[in-house]
Each structure stands twice: as structure tokens, then as C-alpha cells.
Design an enzyme around this catalytic site. Structure first.
Site, PDB file in Angstrom:
ATOM      1  N   ARG A 267      22.450 -19.299   3.928  1.00 31.92           N
ATOM      2  CA  ARG A 267      22.143 -20.722   4.087  1.00 31.92           C
ATOM      3  C   ARG A 267      22.443 -21.503   2.818  1.00 31.92           C
ATOM      4  O   ARG A 267      21.953 -21.192   1.735  1.00 31.92           O
ATOM      5  CB  ARG A 267      20.678 -20.927   4.483  1.00 31.92           C
ATOM      6  CG  ARG A 267      20.312 -22.396   4.585  1.00 31.92           C
ATOM      7  CD  ARG A 267      18.965 -22.624   5.245  1.00 31.92           C
ATOM      8  NE  ARG A 267      19.019 -22.239   6.651  1.00 31.92           N
ATOM      9  CZ  ARG A 267      18.259 -21.295   7.175  1.00 31.92           C
ATOM     10  NH1 ARG A 267      17.411 -20.649   6.442  1.00 31.92           N
ATOM     11  NH2 ARG A 267      18.356 -21.020   8.457  1.00 31.92           N
TER      12      ARG A 267
ATOM     13  N   CYS B  24       8.564 -26.470  -8.770  1.00 30.06           N
ATOM     14  CA  CYS B  24       8.013 -27.086  -7.561  1.00 30.06           C
ATOM     15  C   CYS B  24       6.995 -28.191  -7.827  1.00 30.06           C
ATOM     16  O   CYS B  24       5.927 -27.934  -8.389  1.00 30.06           O
ATOM     17  CB  CYS B  24       7.360 -26.004  -6.699  1.00 30.06           C
ATOM     18  SG  CYS B  24       6.835 -26.618  -5.088  1.00 30.06           S
TER      19      CYS B  24
ATOM     20  N   CYS C 232      13.378 -14.316   6.496  1.00 25.66           N
ATOM     21  CA  CYS C 232      14.268 -15.218   5.785  1.00 25.66           C
ATOM     22  C   CYS C 232      13.853 -15.147   4.319  1.00 25.66           C
ATOM     23  O   CYS C 232      12.709 -15.437   3.983  1.00 25.66           O
ATOM     24  CB  CYS C 232      14.121 -16.636   6.310  1.00 25.66           C
ATOM     25  SG  CYS C 232      15.093 -17.835   5.398  1.00 25.66           S
TER      26      CYS C 232
ATOM     27  N   CYS D  23      -0.685 -27.133  -4.220  1.00 22.69           N
ATOM     28  CA  CYS D  23      -0.578 -25.675  -4.133  1.00 22.69           C
ATOM     29  C   CYS D  23      -1.095 -25.051  -5.427  1.00 22.69           C
ATOM     30  O   CYS D  23      -0.785 -25.529  -6.522  1.00 22.69           O
ATOM     31  CB  CYS D  23       0.874 -25.272  -3.903  1.00 22.69           C
ATOM     32  SG  CYS D  23       1.114 -23.477  -3.778  1.00 22.69           S
TER      33      CYS D  23
ATOM     34  N   CYS E 256       4.709 -22.244  -9.706  1.00 19.52           N
ATOM     35  CA  CYS E 256       6.178 -22.160  -9.680  1.00 19.52           C
ATOM     36  C   CYS E 256       6.760 -23.344 -10.448  1.00 19.52           C
ATOM     37  O   CYS E 256       6.506 -24.503 -10.103  1.00 19.52           O
ATOM     38  CB  CYS E 256       6.669 -22.173  -8.239  1.00 19.52           C
ATOM     39  SG  CYS E 256       5.868 -20.931  -7.184  1.00 19.52           S
TER      40      CYS E 256
ATOM     41  N   CYS F 231      10.929 -24.988  12.237  1.00 20.49           N
ATOM     42  CA  CYS F 231      10.261 -24.295  11.139  1.00 20.49           C
ATOM     43  C   CYS F 231       9.168 -25.175  10.558  1.00 20.49           C
ATOM     44  O   CYS F 231       9.343 -26.384  10.416  1.00 20.49           O
ATOM     45  CB  CYS F 231      11.272 -23.933  10.057  1.00 20.49           C
ATOM     46  SG  CYS F 231      10.562 -22.949   8.727  1.00 20.49           S
TER      47      CYS F 231
ATOM     48  N   CYS G 246       9.461 -20.659  13.257  1.00 21.20           N
ATOM     49  CA  CYS G 246       9.523 -20.100  11.916  1.00 21.20           C
ATOM     50  C   CYS G 246       8.446 -20.761  11.076  1.00 21.20           C
ATOM     51  O   CYS G 246       8.128 -21.933  11.286  1.00 21.20           O
ATOM     52  CB  CYS G 246      10.896 -20.361  11.302  1.00 21.20           C
ATOM     53  SG  CYS G 246      11.012 -19.917   9.563  1.00 21.20           S
TER      54      CYS G 246
END
Length: 347
Positions: free
Chosen positions: A263, A63, A191, A56, A60, A100, A131
Site C-alpha cells: 500500500r 504521531c 495488515c 493516546c 510514538c 476500516c 478492518c
């Protein structure tokens, strides 16, 4: 049944006041709000699949899927549509009613959209709710996903607006808010939550929940993740968050967003049964089922069922909320190397 009022005008001082209540008073208030809006002994259970892993372009700091850091996570290509449908069938056979799909992208490119739309349509044809989490969306792509039948979209705010630049520099806080606006405009459900334990101060946890609660429409699902520290990422040596502070975060989220599913998401492998039980009492009513959460370890499915049985709880039978694919992940392959021919090239 009395229902709590949904507010969109929270101030930082009001959130601070909630957090700083005596622990038992806070949990009592949160549990009371939860009982006003949900069946207290039911937990929503989700199933998810990573359809594209690693490399990616975002930075971040939590991550390992980021291409900026050296972790053990290997890059995977976009899964072939039929392979995704096969996994969705397996999930349905195991009792899932929602599926998802998550991809490690900054945003889906035009060349990827036809495959993504086929995945959504194929999963919907199985009778499952859908999702996705694919990174940022513009208005056009959001409407395209809605037209394909996508029910829910996940896009976390991650932390407070003030602390955000300490965690991510490749996209702005406003970029995230804009994506949520595009999702809403297209008619999909949202979400959105965040990650705690990233070295932030208490005021940043206040700010995260305030940002979420004060959205024009509160997210249908609010994942509260506890940082999973991964070797090779900038946050691998950050101090652990006190577990009572995590439980307080769950409780305040429940009070501020009374009608949202809260969640208990990533980080559950570091929580014993007692801590998870306190989170349920504080208002958490959603978990992921299975031993993988994208590429992050998750408690074994049978252990989840055993815990719910001990607590006299059960999976929720009617599902009307959003799945969420947590971005922070540990190294683990999603598909067998033998299935490499079933993937599309993607970046």
C-alpha cells in the site's frame, strides 16, 4: 501464470543487495514480480474512518494523536455505534466494499469492547468487509473481534527492531509482534508495514522489510508510509527522505513479499503524479480513497481517479486484502462538533 516463491529466510545482506541494485534494474525486477502475482493495471482502493481520535497514551514520535505532544489535534470520544454505521453506509454508496475503523488507543479496554463488537457486526450486516486498528490486542480480545466478524487487523511494526526505541518507548517491538501473533491465532488477516523518513538509516529500512517478510506468514497487506511531519511532534524537523529511496523501498517490499498488497499509504500529498506512478510501476497496488486518512491529509478522491485514468489503470473490483489505518496524523476533526452527543466517553 508463474508465481514468485514466498521466502521467510531473508538476511540483512540480501535485502541490502536488493536495495543497492541500479534503479532501473530494481524497478524491472519488482514490476516483473508484481505481474506474476497481480493484475498490473488494477489498484485496490480502501475507505477508513477514525472512530476515536487523540489522547493516546503511547509516545510514538511521529504521531500528533499522542497525548505526550502539543499539537492542534483535539481529542474526540469514541463514536457512537449508529454514527459509525451511518458512515459505513455512505462509504458503501460511494463504491467501497471494505471499511476500516481506527482508534487512538494503546489497547482497547474491556468497557470499549461491546461497542467495538457492535460496530463490526453492523458494518458486516451492510455486506462490507471489516478492518480495525485499535492498538495492542491480547489473545482474548483478538478472538472476541474475530467472533464479531472482523476480517482484518492492522498493527504496524513501524521501523526496524534496532531503531524502534528511538521512535517509541511506551511499548516494545515484541509487543507488536505478539499482537500480530494473537491476530493470526484468532484467524484474522494481518495488515502490517511501517513508516520511512523518520531519521532512520538505510539499514533500518532493510531491517523493517526483513522483519515483515520473515514473519511466519507474511501480512496480506503491507503499507509503506512516508513520514508526515507534524508541528509539535519530535520529528517535525527531521530531514526529508529522498524520493528515490522511497520508491526503492516500495520495490524491495514488492520483491520480498510477492503475494502481499503493497500500500502506497500516508505521505501521498507530498508526492507528485510522476512519483506515485513510479511507485505503481514498482509494485504498489493499494491506496486510500478520499481526502482524509484518519486525521491525515490525503489526495482528493477525484484526483486519484484522474491519475489512474491517465495511467490506464482502474480500481480493483475484487478485494481480498487488509485495510490499514495509519497512526501518524495531521490535525483535522473527524466529526462535526454538532454530533458531540453521538459519542461515548472513552480513554
Amino acid at each position: 501464470m508463474q508465481h514468485a516463491i514466498v521466502r521467510h529466510d531473508w538476511t540483512l545482506s540480501q535485502v541490502k543487495e536488493l536495495f543497492e541494485q541500479p534503479f532501473n534494474d530494481l524497478l524491472f525486477q519488482a514490476a516483473s514480480v508484481h505481474r506474476q502475482n497481480f493484475k498490473p493495471n488494477e489498484v485496490q482502493i480502501s475507505t477508513l474512518l477514525s472512530i476515536k481520535t487523540g489522547a493516546c497514551p503511547e509516545d510514538c514520535k511521529y504521531c500528533p494523536q499522542s497525548g505526550h505532544y502539543k499539537t492542534d489535534l483535539e481529542r474526540e470520544r469514541l463514536m457512537e455505534v449508529e454514527k459509525v454505521i451511518e458512515q459505513a453506509k455512505l462509504a458503501k454508496n460511494k463504491g467501497a466494499t471494505r471499511f476500516c475503523m481506527g482508534a487512538a488507543w494503546s489497547d482497547p479496554k474491556d468497557r470499549d469492547m461491546p461497542y467495538i463488537e457492535q460496530m463490526v457486526k453492523g458494518v458486516k450486516e451492510l455486506g462490507l468487509e471489516t478492518c480495525m486498528t485499535l492498538g495492542m490486542l491480547d489473545n482474548h480480545k483478538a478472538h472476541a473481534l474475530k467472533s464479531a466478524g472482523l476480517d482484518y487487523y492492522n498493527h504496524n511494526l513501524d521501523t526496524s527492531a534496532e531503531y524502534y526505541e528511538q521512535i517509541i518507548t511506551t511499548r516494545t517491538y515484541q509487543d507488536r509482534l505478539d499482537t500480530i501473533d494473537h491476530v493470526r491465532d484468532a484467524g484474522m488477516k494481518v495488515c502490517s508495514g511501517g513508516i520511512v523518513g523518520m531519521g532512520e538509516e538505510a539499514k533500518d529500512r532493510f531491517g523493517l522489510l526483513m522483519s515483515l517478510a520473515n514473519l511466519p506468514q507474511q501480512p496480506e497487506s503491507v503499507p509503506i508510509n512516508m513520514l508526515v511531519k507534524v508541528k509539535g511532534t519530535p520529528l517535525e524537523n527531521v530531514d526529508d527522505l529522498d524520493h528515490f529511496e522511497f520508491i526503492r523501498t516500495i520495490a524491495v517490499a514488492r520483491i520480498m513479499m510477492p503475494k502481499s498488497y503493497v500500500r502506497l499509504s500516508a505521505g501521498r500529498t507530498a508526492m507528485n503524479e510522476q512519483m506515485q506512478s513510479m511507485c505503481f510501476f514498482a509494485g504498489a497496488n493499494s491506496i486510500f480513497y478520499g481526502d482524509k486518512l484518519l486525521t491525515t491529509e490525503n489526495p482528493e478522491a477525484d484526483a486519484d481517479m484522474q491519475l489512474l485514468k491517465k495511467l490506464g489503470m482502474k480500481p480493483e473490483t475484487h478485494q481480498d486484502y487488509s485495510d490499514e489505518a495509519y497512526e501518524a496524523s495531521l490535525s483535522s476533526a473527524i466529526a462535526d462538533k454538532e454530533t458531540a452527543g453521538l459519542f461515548y466517553e472513552a480513554r
